[in-house]
Design an enzyme around this catalytic site. Structure first.
Site, PDB file in Angstrom:
ATOM      1  N   HIS A 135       0.504  -1.130   0.386  1.00 15.37           N
ATOM      2  CA  HIS A 135       0.012  -0.217  -0.161  1.00 15.37           C
ATOM      3  C   HIS A 135       1.087   0.945  -0.327  1.00 15.37           C
ATOM      4  CE1 HIS A 135      -3.416  -2.300   2.182  1.00 15.37           C
ATOM      5  NE2 HIS A 135      -3.114  -2.880   0.627  1.00 15.37           N
ATOM      6  N   HIS A 156      -9.739  -2.497  -5.485  1.00 17.06           N
ATOM      7  CA  HIS A 156      -7.973  -2.935  -4.509  1.00 17.06           C
ATOM      8  C   HIS A 156      -6.381  -4.002  -4.994  1.00 17.06           C
ATOM      9  CE1 HIS A 156      -6.132  -3.053  -1.021  1.00 17.06           C
ATOM     10  NE2 HIS A 156      -5.836  -3.935  -0.525  1.00 17.06           N
ATOM     11  N   ASP A 185      -3.035  -2.976  -5.177  1.00 15.90           N
ATOM     12  CA  ASP A 185      -2.092  -3.952  -4.535  1.00 15.90           C
ATOM     13  C   ASP A 185      -0.827  -4.083  -6.224  1.00 15.90           C
ATOM     14  OD1 ASP A 185      -2.746  -4.652  -1.920  1.00 15.90           O
ATOM     15  OD2 ASP A 185      -4.160  -6.087  -2.709  1.00 15.90           O
ATOM     16  N   HIS A 233      -1.015 -11.437  -4.520  1.00  9.41           N
ATOM     17  CA  HIS A 233       0.517 -11.245  -4.213  1.00  9.41           C
ATOM     18  C   HIS A 233       1.473 -11.929  -4.666  1.00  9.41           C
ATOM     19  CE1 HIS A 233      -0.648  -7.653  -1.745  1.00  9.41           C
ATOM     20  NE2 HIS A 233      -1.948  -8.243  -1.051  1.00  9.41           N
TER      21      HIS A 233
END
Length: 464
Positions: free
Chosen positions: A79, A262, A266, A289
């Protein structure tokens, strides 16, 4: 997209609790010089070690991206990095007095607001973009994940998510222009499904998570007794959901597709770990991720593959770092030995200069009359003058010094330089300056082809 590198004008701090560690910390953004990139500094550890924001330093991907270097670890960096990239900031030192940046509200918006309050400052060096010239693909068939980077003279991202949930239908989000990040993406919060919540606590994660910094998606019917248990787990007096399925505590979403946005946030943060701004179109289906980092490693491998043969890019429409007037004020050379027309890039370790070769050059009158070829020694002189500007940039009062060329090694001339050619010279330090002596590597290019190269030694001597 910006041409010049940027940093912030002054330091700025934010404080809060880390999402996974639950440890309170203050994070301070500080200005940094050109080509510094993003570096975290753990000020709470002995020696205040530095952790480079580099994909090779990723050590854990448990619901976030964690990096480690020299025994110092920084959790959940995505972030923070997304905010910097989203504002087209290239250089910053990020000091942290704990193991993890504050989660704030679960998005990047508080970091964006702090950075904007600090002010953004343009720097005297061009951005070193990685330009996607051919498609780069990543696939994980088991998880049905696909990511691709395609050529584009811009940075554009599209993300699709599909959780096979009745609450969240298939969603997609697009960032067509990086300048839209602050308004369209930065405020989108992290999220978790209710069925994942208890498991994450048992894994010793989300110790700092609560209903103020994450969206909890209720994807099944919940009994009253379970709500009491969740309230205890989240350290809240009461939690509820009026609908059988929805968002815990009926939290209002910023956008109907906030989850997809979001995930895009990321990805912006994770891809910052390649170490260079990107020009390309990123298309991602069901990313996370682990996939983002695997894809970033593929990009970095491509960067390393092409780095050896990287030719400086010259756009004559862009304003130079130094025009002929500024060069004349720095170097004492004059016609017919003033060889460089402009400087288009200059930072702490490298410089790029331009020489436009015309038939009016004085040496063409006697050097191979009828077959004009720029003498190799004059190519070398132009390269040395380019390097001289780099050497002079190392002192605060360059007008008080002479830069002398005192050594040449490994000099090669690869092809003829002719009238009408534009030679792009790039010089970079190969060793730090010691007692006024420095080593450089210089290369000259015409139309993307290497025409000359040499290793040079220069001496910086103070004027008497």
């Amino acid at each position: 997209m910006n041409i010049k590198q940027q940093t912030i004008q002054k330091s700025v701090s934010v404080s809060g609790v880390g999402l996974h560690t639950g440890v309170s910390a203050t994070m301070t953004f500080l200005p940094a010089p050109t080509n510094h990139g993003f570096k975290f500094q753990r000020t709470d550890l002995p020696g205040q070690p530095i952790v480079d924001a580099d994909v090779d330093n990723v050590v854990d991907l448990s619901r976030g991206t964690t990096i480690e270097q020299s025994g110092a670890r920084v959790h959940t960096v995505e972030h923070t990095l997304a905010a910097l990239v989203g504002l087209q900031i290239d250089n910053a030192l990020i000091q942290l007095d704990g193991p993890e940046p504050p989660i704030m509200d679960g998005s990047s918006i508080k970091f964006v607001e702090a950075l904007l309050a600090a002010g953004i400052e343009e720097q005297n060096a061009n951005r070193n973009y990685f330009e996607v010239t051919e498609a780069i693909h990543y696939q994980n068939p088991e998880k049905n994940i696909e990511i691709a980077a395609l050529p584009l003279n811009d940075y554009r991202l599209t993300v699709m998510v599909d959780y096979n949930s009745r609450v969240i239908s298939s969603q997609h989000a697009t960032l067509n222009d990086i300048t839209q990040f602050a308004d369209e993406i930065a405020s989108c919060r992290t999220f978790v499904f209710l069925h994942e919540l208890e498991a994450l606590y048992k894994q010793n994660l989300i110790k700092g998570g609560d209903l103020t910094n994450a969206i909890v998606i209720v994807d099944r019917e919940v009994e009253e007794g379970e709500l009491d248990y969740l309230a205890t787990l989240l350290n809240k007096p009461k939690v509820g959901v009026n609908r059988k399925e929805g968002i815990l505590n009926n939290l209002e979403l910023h956008y109907p597709n906030e989850m997809a946005r979001h995930k895009l946030l990321d990805m912006v943060g994770d891809l910052a770990l390649v170490g260079r701004p990107i020009k390309g179109q990123i298309l991602a289906a069901r990313p996370g991720h682990a996939a983002n980092v695997a894809f970033a490693k593929k990009i970095k491998k491509q960067i390393q593959k092409t780095a050896q043969n990287q030719v400086p890019q010259y756009d004559p429409k862009q304003p130079p770092v130094m025009d002929i007037s500024k060069i004349s004020g720095l170097l004492a050379h004059r016609y017919p030995f003033q060889m460089i027309d402009k400087i288009i890039a200059l930072d702490e370790t490298s410089v790029v200069g331009i020489k436009n070769v015309t038939m009016n050059e004085q040496f063409f009158m006697g050097h191979f009359p009828g077959n004009p070829v720029m003498p190799g020694v004059m190519q070398l002189e132009a390269m040395a003058q380019t390097g001289g500007i780099l050497v002079l940039s190392q002192v605060p009062d360059p007008e008080n010094y002479w830069p002398y060329l005192i050594g040449i090694e490994n000099c090669r001339f690869r092809r003829n330089v002719l009238p009408g050619d534009t030679v792009i010279f790039r010089c970079e330090f190969t060793s730090p300056m010691k007692r006024g002596i420095v080593k450089m590597q210089g290369r000259g290019y015409v139309a993307g082809q290497l025409v000359c190269e040499a290793d040079m030694i220069a001496s910086l001597v103070k004027k008497k």
